[in-house]
Design an enzyme around this catalytic site. Structure first.
Site, mmCIF file in Angstrom:
data_model
loop_
_atom_site.group_PDB
_atom_site.id
_atom_site.type_symbol
_atom_site.label_atom_id
_atom_site.label_comp_id
_atom_site.label_asym_id
_atom_site.label_seq_id
_atom_site.Cartn_x
_atom_site.Cartn_y
_atom_site.Cartn_z
ATOM 1 N N CYS A 380 0.499 -1.033 -0.017
ATOM 2 C CA CYS A 380 0.099 -0.238 0.455
ATOM 3 C C CYS A 380 0.413 1.400 -0.167
ATOM 4 C CB CYS A 380 -1.116 -0.032 1.101
ATOM 5 S SG CYS A 380 -2.731 1.066 1.113
ATOM 6 N N HIS A 514 -3.509 -5.264 0.851
ATOM 7 C CA HIS A 514 -3.076 -5.191 1.702
ATOM 8 C C HIS A 514 -2.850 -7.089 2.258
ATOM 9 C CE1 HIS A 514 -2.124 -1.515 4.109
ATOM 10 N NE2 HIS A 514 -3.145 -1.644 3.385
ATOM 11 N N GLU A 516 -1.726 -9.011 3.619
ATOM 12 C CA GLU A 516 -1.387 -9.868 5.181
ATOM 13 C C GLU A 516 -2.529 -9.918 5.334
ATOM 14 O OE1 GLU A 516 -0.847 -6.390 3.592
ATOM 15 O OE2 GLU A 516 -1.711 -5.768 5.491
HETATM 16 N N1 GLN Z 1 -1.947 6.742 3.066
HETATM 17 C C1 GLN Z 1 -2.065 5.457 1.836
HETATM 18 C C2 GLN Z 1 -3.556 6.121 1.503
HETATM 19 O O1 GLN Z 1 -4.509 6.556 1.935
HETATM 20 C C3 GLN Z 1 -1.352 4.657 1.804
HETATM 21 C C4 GLN Z 1 -2.273 3.889 2.940
HETATM 22 C C5 GLN Z 1 -2.142 2.637 3.097
HETATM 23 O O2 GLN Z 1 -0.921 2.412 3.541
HETATM 24 N N2 GLN Z 1 -2.793 2.170 3.649
HETATM 25 O O3 GLN Z 1 -3.475 5.610 -0.164
#
Ligand code: GLN
Length: 542
Positions: A380, A514, A516
């Protein structure tokens, strides 16, 4: 008919009730029953989505886009059953539901009170699950005696009275502190905690006694006598070195047998626990060890990255290696000469994150991994950082940044205000609410044929869970691809970059989602299996 197991906690918080619930769920499954687990959180937030992970641990995201308590992650990891929005409730949401109904005039002029209106709302959260599994396990967050926990205790007391003792039982988790001066485990806090629960009208059927050393027969008898609970239902729950040992140790202490006996069910057939034995064998007898750096900013609380830590363990289980995690605060790389912190690791991972603090350090960590050919996994935020790094250092766009950090001339990562979910368009405004407005939950992605990730997944179409507000700006793709950063996964409409990889690197993958969240010890996520394999290969080279 569905049976209900209510799990409460006493004495102290952080007893591992979530894990205990998940382990009991796994044991009942191993007996051939279907289970469903849910969690009631007494705090006033509508969901944990806006809470800092260093306060309450990771926010666990479900397929249906709910931002939930991290215990739902344990439930999924131990039972394999996908959790959903309907499996987690908070006091904030309970009150919101009741107050919205009040505004609509649905209470027909009644005075709205904690009892019956709030307790009824809690009961309907439980009751709506009736019939969806043989066993519904309901964990109440917090500790008995907390002001916030009262309505929940009252609701589960009422609920058990309504369905009757043949369909409801109470497990109370407590703690036995060891007092070195006395040289013994003390039972008094447990006695008081049970008394507190009894004052709420709940008599626990089973006690789960957490302790850091064996509980001797005398102490167990004492608890049984003073708490009025049969000796064999005072179950020792001792600390173990791997959480995946918990189902096996609880079974050895008779937890699942006693639960079934309470309901008058047969215990003749032993549970099928071979998959848990296999996992523990792999955890306890690794063939080698790899060291993985997690470069983030929530490193002071390991629960901030709960699912991530576990997914890395799963990757280790699959490769039969021990995965040692080295948490590195990314800000340290913003001082000169500290990158050597990454010199002794076999792989580097930049996890999810929010806000500008520490980002320059993360970008440096990506650069180090890319240039030194160390396996890199960006999750992410970690993918966004990888793209910014390439823009800066390979395309020479020194101002490359994300609009998350303020206005920029090179918005390589920008706020998405509109996207497609299924057949619908989802929209959001710049100044809208923060809570519940990210791109959340499961979305499909299409993988490039012949790419590294298509090979890892063994498929060209995947479904993964998201939680982010910003996206990589597609207008930079052609220039980046010319430098060797391949966009190997895109949303089906081609609008949203989902995966980047560098083919000319031992292992370099960034994902906007994500992975995970979907990894399980007995079904490790392919990206983590492959990443740890790359770390093993790296460890053999050095
Ligand atoms: N801050 C980033 C966004 O909002 C990544 C968010 C995250 O890593 N879950 O896109």
């Amino acid at each position: 008919m569905t049976k209900y197991v209510f799990i409460t906690g006493g004495v102290v918080s952080s007893l591992g009730k979530g894990l205990a619930s998940a382990a009991l769920g796994a044991l009942l499954q191993a007996r051939g029953y279907s289970v469903r687990l849910c969690k009631m959180d007494p705090y006033l937030n509508i969901d944990p989505g806006t809470m800092s992970p260093t306060q309450h641990g990771e926010v666990y995201v479900t397929d249906d886009g709910a931002e939930t308590d991290l215990d739902l992650g344990h439930y999924e990891r131990f039972t394999g059953r996908p959790a959903s929005q309907t499996d987690n409730i908070t006091t904030g949401r309970i009150y919101m539901n009741v107050l919205q109904r009040e505004r609509r005039g649905e209470y027909l002029g009644a005075t709205i009170q904690v009892i019956p209106h709030i307790t009824d709302e809690i009961k309907s959260f439980i009751r709506e699950k009736d019939g969806s599994a043989d066993f519904i396990l309901v964990e109440t967050g917090g500790t008995v005696g907390d002001i916030e926990a009262h309505p929940y205790l009252e609701a589960i007391r009422q609920f058990s009275n309504e369905v009757g003792p043949e369909r409801a039982l109470f497990i109370h988790a407590t703690w036995l502190p060891y007092i070195p001066a006395a040289g013994e485990l003390k039972t008094k806090p447990t006695q008081h905690s049970v008394k507190e629960l009894m004052a709420a009208g709940i008599r626990p059927n089973i006690l789960l006694c957490r302790a850091d050393r064996p509980i001797d027969v005398g102490e167990r008898k004492k608890i049984s006598l003073f708490c009025n609970i049969p000796y064999e239902r005072v179950i020792p729950a001792l600390d173990v070195s791997s959480i995946y040992e918990v189902p096996l140790t609880y079974h050895a202490e008779g937890l699942d047998d006693e639960v079934l006996r309470c309901f008058g069910l047969s215990v003749d057939k032993a549970p099928e626990l071979s998959q848990w034995h296999d996992i523990i064998d792999r955890v306890k007898n690794p063939e080698s060890e790899v060291k993985v750096a997690i470069v983030g900013k929530y490193t002071e609380l390991s629960d901030s990255y709960k699912s991530l830590n576990e997914a890395l363990v799963h990757g280790g289980i699959a490769n039969r290696v021990k995965v040692k995690l080295k948490f590195v605060e990314s800000e340290i790389f913003e001082q000169d000469g500290t990158i050597h912190e990454l010199e002794d690791v076999h792989a580097i991972l930049v996890p999810g994150g929010f806000g500008v603090r520490g980002t320059e350090g993360k970008i440096k960590a990506v650069q180090f991994a890319r240039e030194h050919k160390i396996p890199y996994f960006g999750i992410c935020f970690g993918m966004q950082m990888a793209v910014i790094e390439s823009c800066r250092n390979q395309l020479g766009l020194t101002k490359a940044s994300s609009t998350e950090f303020g206005a920029t001339d090179e918005p390589v990562v920008g706020l998405m205000t509109e996207w497609v979910k299924g057949n619908e368009t989802v929209a959001r405004t710049q100044a809208g609410d923060l809570g519940g407005t990210m791109r959340l939950g499961a979305y499909p992605a299409v993988l490039k044929k012949g790419s590294h990730v298509a090979d890892i997944y063994g498929s060209n179409s995947i479904m993964e869970r998201h939680r982010h507000r910003y996206e990589v700006n597609t207008s930079y793709i052609p220039r980046l691809e010319a430098k060797g950063l391949v966009f190997s996964g895109m949303s089906p409409d081609g609008e949203l970059p989902e995966i980047v990889e560098i083919p000319d690197h031992p292992w370099f993958v960034g994902v906007q989602f994500h992975p995970e969240l979907k990894s399980k010890p007995f079904d490790p996520h392919p990206l983590f299996v492959s990443f740890i394999k790359a770390a093993v290969d790296k460890s053999r080279l050095v």
